[in-house]
Scaffold this motif. Structure first.
Motif, PDB file in Angstrom:
ATOM      1  N   LYS A 107       0.815  -1.215   0.000  1.00 38.19           N
ATOM      2  CA  LYS A 107       0.000   0.000   0.000  1.00 38.19           C
ATOM      3  C   LYS A 107       0.849   1.266   0.000  1.00 38.19           C
ATOM      4  O   LYS A 107       0.464   2.280  -0.584  1.00 38.19           O
ATOM      5  CB  LYS A 107      -0.937  -0.004   1.205  1.00 38.19           C
ATOM      6  N   ASP A 108       1.996   1.208   0.648  1.00 43.26           N
ATOM      7  CA  ASP A 108       2.883   2.370   0.717  1.00 43.26           C
ATOM      8  C   ASP A 108       4.258   1.937   0.230  1.00 43.26           C
ATOM      9  O   ASP A 108       4.999   1.251   0.934  1.00 43.26           O
ATOM     10  CB  ASP A 108       2.973   2.894   2.154  1.00 43.26           C
ATOM     11  N   TRP A 109       4.605   2.350  -1.001  1.00 44.42           N
ATOM     12  CA  TRP A 109       5.832   1.876  -1.621  1.00 44.42           C
ATOM     13  C   TRP A 109       7.076   2.370  -0.894  1.00 44.42           C
ATOM     14  O   TRP A 109       8.061   1.651  -0.780  1.00 44.42           O
ATOM     15  CB  TRP A 109       5.868   2.301  -3.087  1.00 44.42           C
ATOM     16  N   SER A 118       1.040   4.300  -8.412  1.00 48.27           N
ATOM     17  CA  SER A 118       0.714   3.416  -7.296  1.00 48.27           C
ATOM     18  C   SER A 118      -0.461   4.014  -6.514  1.00 48.27           C
ATOM     19  O   SER A 118      -0.813   5.184  -6.700  1.00 48.27           O
ATOM     20  CB  SER A 118       1.926   3.262  -6.374  1.00 48.27           C
ATOM     21  N   SER A 119      -1.021   3.240  -5.618  1.00 50.38           N
ATOM     22  CA  SER A 119      -2.109   3.749  -4.784  1.00 50.38           C
ATOM     23  C   SER A 119      -1.640   4.874  -3.872  1.00 50.38           C
ATOM     24  O   SER A 119      -2.439   5.667  -3.388  1.00 50.38           O
ATOM     25  CB  SER A 119      -2.702   2.612  -3.944  1.00 50.38           C
ATOM     26  N   CYS A 120      -0.304   4.960  -3.674  1.00 52.19           N
ATOM     27  CA  CYS A 120       0.245   6.033  -2.834  1.00 52.19           C
ATOM     28  C   CYS A 120       0.763   7.202  -3.680  1.00 52.19           C
ATOM     29  O   CYS A 120       1.438   8.099  -3.173  1.00 52.19           O
ATOM     30  CB  CYS A 120       1.356   5.490  -1.934  1.00 52.19           C
TER      31      CYS A 120
END
Length: 305
Positions: free
Chosen positions: A127-129, A190-192
């Motif tokens: 979720k958080d690269w 990305s989602s982040c």
């Protein structure tokens, strides 16, 4: 320029069974002097650029530096990404933007086979690269060892995002693509919110051979394109200065020039002394080849002769 040599291109591709090659383009003295297209491709067709995106990210970093969006290439990564300033590993605080550009971050990497990379798969699922990469073990002190890897460019994209308040794509679009008159869909994120552009199945950001030639012209012009300074000459010189014998800032160094490379046969080659830029595009597959011999054995000799 010996056009008779270039007329042998079709035979050369057939003899070497280079069925996946889609385009071969030659620029001499700032003008396109040869284009050959295959597999129903044409001048407006777009091809996956794969890791040529990394070289574009180097140019985007230079733009950020020139505009004061990034203070210095020797700024610590932790200045922009606090996860690397929490002493998770003692080497983290030594890592700089320059280390990301030269792929000498020291972060552990195992590339797997072709695009089957377990470490990238794990990153893509997180979720958080940035937090994920901060937890990856360090293999060496930053700056000590070169290793080609995706992680450094992911972090570079994250640094640009944190420094500018916008995804790296937005900086590239506004200050690089628009002046070069390049049309591109948005890079994947990305989602982040980290821009990234070498995932499978992404087609919005594919570019044409003529688009890639413009990057070669920009580099050969020391950051100037069509009379406009897009990137400072000083940064262009740094890009092509060796950080190791074969690599600059995310651009490969050749015996007589420099270039950009993408998996499966994507190539930009710049030979300054010959005022020559060549572009090769091919369809990447899991068993793809590289096609550097087309530049070395056919395109370059057509100029030298």
């Amino acid at each position: 320029m010996d056009r008779q040599v270039l007329m042998q291109l079709d035979d050369y591709l057939k003899q070497h069974r280079y069925r996946l090659v889609n385009c071969v383009l030659v620029v001499r003295n700032g003008k396109i002097v040869w284009e050959s297209y295959y597999n129903r491709y044409h001048a407006d067709s777009r091809n996956p650029i794969k890791s040529i995106w990394k070289s574009i990210m180097a140019l985007t970093t230079g733009i950020c530096l020139d505009r004061g969006l990034i203070g210095s290439l020797d700024d610590p990564v932790s200045l922009y990404l606090p996860a690397f300033g929490r002493s998770i590993h003692p080497y983290h605080k030594l890592m700089t933007i320059r280390h990301l550009l030269t792929m000498t971050s020291g972060i552990y990497w195992n590339g797997g086979v072709h695009y089957h990379c377990p470490m990238m798969t794990q990153l893509l699922r997180s979720k958080d690269w940035v937090e994920h990469l901060a937890d990856v073990q360090m293999a060496s002190v930053p700056g000590m060892s070169f290793q080609y890897k995706e992680f450094d460019v992911v972090l570079l994209s994250a640094v640009i995002s944190r420094a500018t308040g916008a995804p790296a794509y937005e900086i590239a679009r506004q200050y690089l693509y628009e002046p070069l008159q390049i049309q591109s869909g948005r890079w994947p994120e990305s989602s982040c919110g980290i821009s990234y552009n070498v995932m499978k199945g992404e087609v919005q950001s594919d570019l044409s051979a003529r688009d890639l030639a413009k990057f070669g012209l920009l580099m050969h012009g020391n950051g100037i394109f069509d009379g406009q300074t897009i990137i400072s000459p000083e940064f262009i010189r740094e890009i092509t200065a060796p950080s190791n014998p074969n690599y600059g800032f995310l651009w490969v160094l050749l015996r007589d020039g420099y270039g950009a490379r993408g998996y499966g046969g994507q190539e930009i080659n710049v030979v300054p002394e010959l005022d020559l830029i060549t572009v090769i595009q091919a369809t990447p597959t899991d068993s793809s080849k590289s096609y550097g011999d087309i530049h070395e054995q056919l395109l370059k000799p057509s100029i030298i002769s």
